[in-house]
Scaffold this motif. Structure first.
Motif, PDB file in Angstrom:
ATOM      1  N   MET A   1       0.854  -1.203   0.000  1.00 38.88           N
ATOM      2  CA  MET A   1       0.000   0.000   0.000  1.00 38.88           C
ATOM      3  C   MET A   1       0.887   1.250   0.000  1.00 38.88           C
ATOM      4  SD  MET A   1      -3.050   0.883   2.682  1.00 38.88           S
ATOM      5  CE  MET A   1      -3.702  -0.766   2.688  1.00 38.88           C
ATOM      6  N   THR A   2       0.722   2.095  -0.992  1.00 36.51           N
ATOM      7  CA  THR A   2       1.612   3.252  -1.103  1.00 36.51           C
ATOM      8  C   THR A   2       0.867   4.586  -1.055  1.00 36.51           C
ATOM      9  OG1 THR A   2       1.508   3.016  -3.501  1.00 36.51           O
ATOM     10  CG2 THR A   2       3.386   1.994  -2.401  1.00 36.51           C
ATOM     11  N   ASP A   3      -0.396   4.561  -0.706  1.00 36.59           N
ATOM     12  CA  ASP A   3      -1.181   5.787  -0.617  1.00 36.59           C
ATOM     13  C   ASP A   3      -0.474   6.783   0.308  1.00 36.59           C
ATOM     14  OD1 ASP A   3      -3.291   7.501   0.868  1.00 36.59           O
ATOM     15  OD2 ASP A   3      -4.353   6.801  -0.919  1.00 36.59           O
ATOM     16  N   LYS A   4      -0.248   7.997  -0.206  1.00 35.43           N
ATOM     17  CA  LYS A   4       0.534   8.989   0.547  1.00 35.43           C
ATOM     18  C   LYS A   4      -0.078   9.321   1.901  1.00 35.43           C
ATOM     19  CE  LYS A   4       2.799  11.308  -3.321  1.00 35.43           C
ATOM     20  NZ  LYS A   4       2.822  12.525  -4.139  1.00 35.43           N
ATOM     21  N   SER A   5      -1.404   9.441   1.959  1.00 36.56           N
ATOM     22  CA  SER A   5      -2.049   9.803   3.226  1.00 36.56           C
ATOM     23  C   SER A   5      -1.900   8.677   4.255  1.00 36.56           C
ATOM     24  CB  SER A   5      -3.524  10.122   3.010  1.00 36.56           C
ATOM     25  OG  SER A   5      -4.213   8.992   2.512  1.00 36.56           O
ATOM     26  N   VAL A   6      -1.922   7.437   3.770  1.00 32.25           N
ATOM     27  CA  VAL A   6      -1.739   6.291   4.676  1.00 32.25           C
ATOM     28  C   VAL A   6      -0.306   6.265   5.201  1.00 32.25           C
ATOM     29  CG1 VAL A   6      -1.751   3.774   4.836  1.00 32.25           C
ATOM     30  CG2 VAL A   6      -3.545   4.940   3.545  1.00 32.25           C
ATOM     31  N   VAL A   7       0.637   6.484   4.306  1.00 34.21           N
ATOM     32  CA  VAL A   7       2.056   6.535   4.717  1.00 34.21           C
ATOM     33  C   VAL A   7       2.261   7.658   5.728  1.00 34.21           C
ATOM     34  CG1 VAL A   7       4.423   7.003   3.939  1.00 34.21           C
ATOM     35  CG2 VAL A   7       2.936   5.515   2.584  1.00 34.21           C
ATOM     36  N   GLN A   8       1.666   8.817   5.455  1.00 35.93           N
ATOM     37  CA  GLN A   8       1.793   9.960   6.365  1.00 35.93           C
ATOM     38  C   GLN A   8       1.234   9.616   7.752  1.00 35.93           C
ATOM     39  OE1 GLN A   8       3.489  12.688   5.805  1.00 35.93           O
ATOM     40  NE2 GLN A   8       3.034  13.475   7.848  1.00 35.93           N
ATOM     41  N   ALA A   9       0.092   8.954   7.784  1.00 37.79           N
ATOM     42  CA  ALA A   9      -0.517   8.569   9.071  1.00 37.79           C
ATOM     43  C   ALA A   9       0.371   7.559   9.805  1.00 37.79           C
ATOM     44  CB  ALA A   9      -1.903   7.976   8.831  1.00 37.79           C
ATOM     45  N   PHE A  10       0.968   6.655   9.054  1.00 36.93           N
ATOM     46  CA  PHE A  10       1.871   5.648   9.632  1.00 36.93           C
ATOM     47  C   PHE A  10       3.093   6.328  10.246  1.00 36.93           C
ATOM     48  CE2 PHE A  10       5.139   2.179   8.665  1.00 36.93           C
ATOM     49  CZ  PHE A  10       4.781   1.397   9.754  1.00 36.93           C
ATOM     50  N   LEU A  11       3.668   7.280   9.537  1.00 32.50           N
ATOM     51  CA  LEU A  11       4.838   8.003  10.047  1.00 32.50           C
ATOM     52  C   LEU A  11       4.479   8.890  11.236  1.00 32.50           C
ATOM     53  CD1 LEU A  11       6.180   6.832   7.533  1.00 32.50           C
ATOM     54  CD2 LEU A  11       7.292   9.016   7.175  1.00 32.50           C
ATOM     55  N   GLU A  12       3.296   9.452  11.221  1.00 38.01           N
ATOM     56  CA  GLU A  12       2.848  10.269  12.366  1.00 38.01           C
ATOM     57  C   GLU A  12       2.699   9.397  13.616  1.00 38.01           C
ATOM     58  OE1 GLU A  12      -0.680  12.389  11.210  1.00 38.01           O
ATOM     59  OE2 GLU A  12       0.423  13.673   9.799  1.00 38.01           O
ATOM     60  N   ALA A  13       2.191   8.179  13.423  1.00 37.03           N
ATOM     61  CA  ALA A  13       2.088   7.242  14.557  1.00 37.03           C
ATOM     62  C   ALA A  13       3.470   6.924  15.108  1.00 37.03           C
ATOM     63  CB  ALA A  13       1.378   5.965  14.110  1.00 37.03           C
ATOM     64  N   ALA A  14       4.450   6.796  14.210  1.00 34.07           N
ATOM     65  CA  ALA A  14       5.835   6.533  14.631  1.00 34.07           C
ATOM     66  C   ALA A  14       6.396   7.726  15.400  1.00 34.07           C
ATOM     67  CB  ALA A  14       6.698   6.231  13.409  1.00 34.07           C
TER      68      ALA A  14
END
Length: 202
Positions: A1-14
């Motif tokens: 999954m490479t959706d930018k908003s999903v990646v952004q949410a994943f990095l924010e969780a990190a």
């Protein structure tokens, strides 16, 4: 999954150290090594925000600890540059590649020596086989970095002793052919000059 908003949410969780959110993202199929525009991964984001539990979780979950962002940071190099001993220890344990370079062409011990991070230099020379004679893009070894960019004080003196004790070559010159001893003399660092002389420098 490479959706930018999903990646952004994943990095924010990190960045927040939110392990439950990280778990959910991974369960939903997010690539654990997904990167943002700066090529930053979740594990690097967690490391840069001092979220060591999240770093540990991501290591266990299989994150690639060696991926570097556009400024050449990965968790290990970030830790070496910024004096983050626990992070450095975690990355050594995780099998990080000790040969990866900073944007100036140094290995982890290079900036640690320059910045006076005694604990990190000690950890690296005593628990790893990192190259204490590595030469960066401007022709400087960790020893030369510690002399030229340091203040000549106790931290740098301790680091220079550690480097010498663990195989640093006191005769390796800079790209202009100047020896570490001569560099120390030019800076007026008498204590470092004496340490080098005791080690057989000329």
């Amino acid at each position: 999954m490479t959706d930018k908003s999903v990646v952004q949410a994943f990095l924010e969780a990190a960045a927040e150290g939110n392990i439950e959110a990280l778990k959910k993202h991974l369960e939903q199929g997010v690539d654990i090594n997904a990167r943002n525009r700066q090529k930053r991964t979740a594990i690097l984001t967690a490391a840069m925000n001092d979220k060591l539990e999240a770093v540990s979780f991501l290591v266990e979950a299989g994150a690639d600890v060696d991926l570097q962002d556009e400024t050449c940071f990965n968790p290990f190099l970030f830790g070496c540059i910024n004096g983050k001993l626990e992070l450095v220890k975690m990355m050594i344990k995780a099998g990080t590649n000790l040969e990866l370079l900073t944007r100036f062409g140094g290995v982890g011990i290079t900036p640690a020596s320059e910045k006076g991070h005694v604990d990190i230099v000690r950890e690296l020379v005593t628990t790893t086989d990192i190259n204490v004679n590595h030469t960066n893009f401007v022709g400087w070894t960790p020893l030369i970095e510690a002399i030229i960019l340091g203040d000549g004080g106790e931290k740098q003196q301790t680091i220079i002793r550690l480097l010498i004790e663990h195989g640093c070559n006191v005769h390796m010159v800079d790209k202009y052919g100047v020896t570490p001893l001569e560099l120390a003399r030019r800076k007026g660092y008498t204590e470092i000059e004496n340490i080098l002389l005791e080690a057989g420098a000329k």
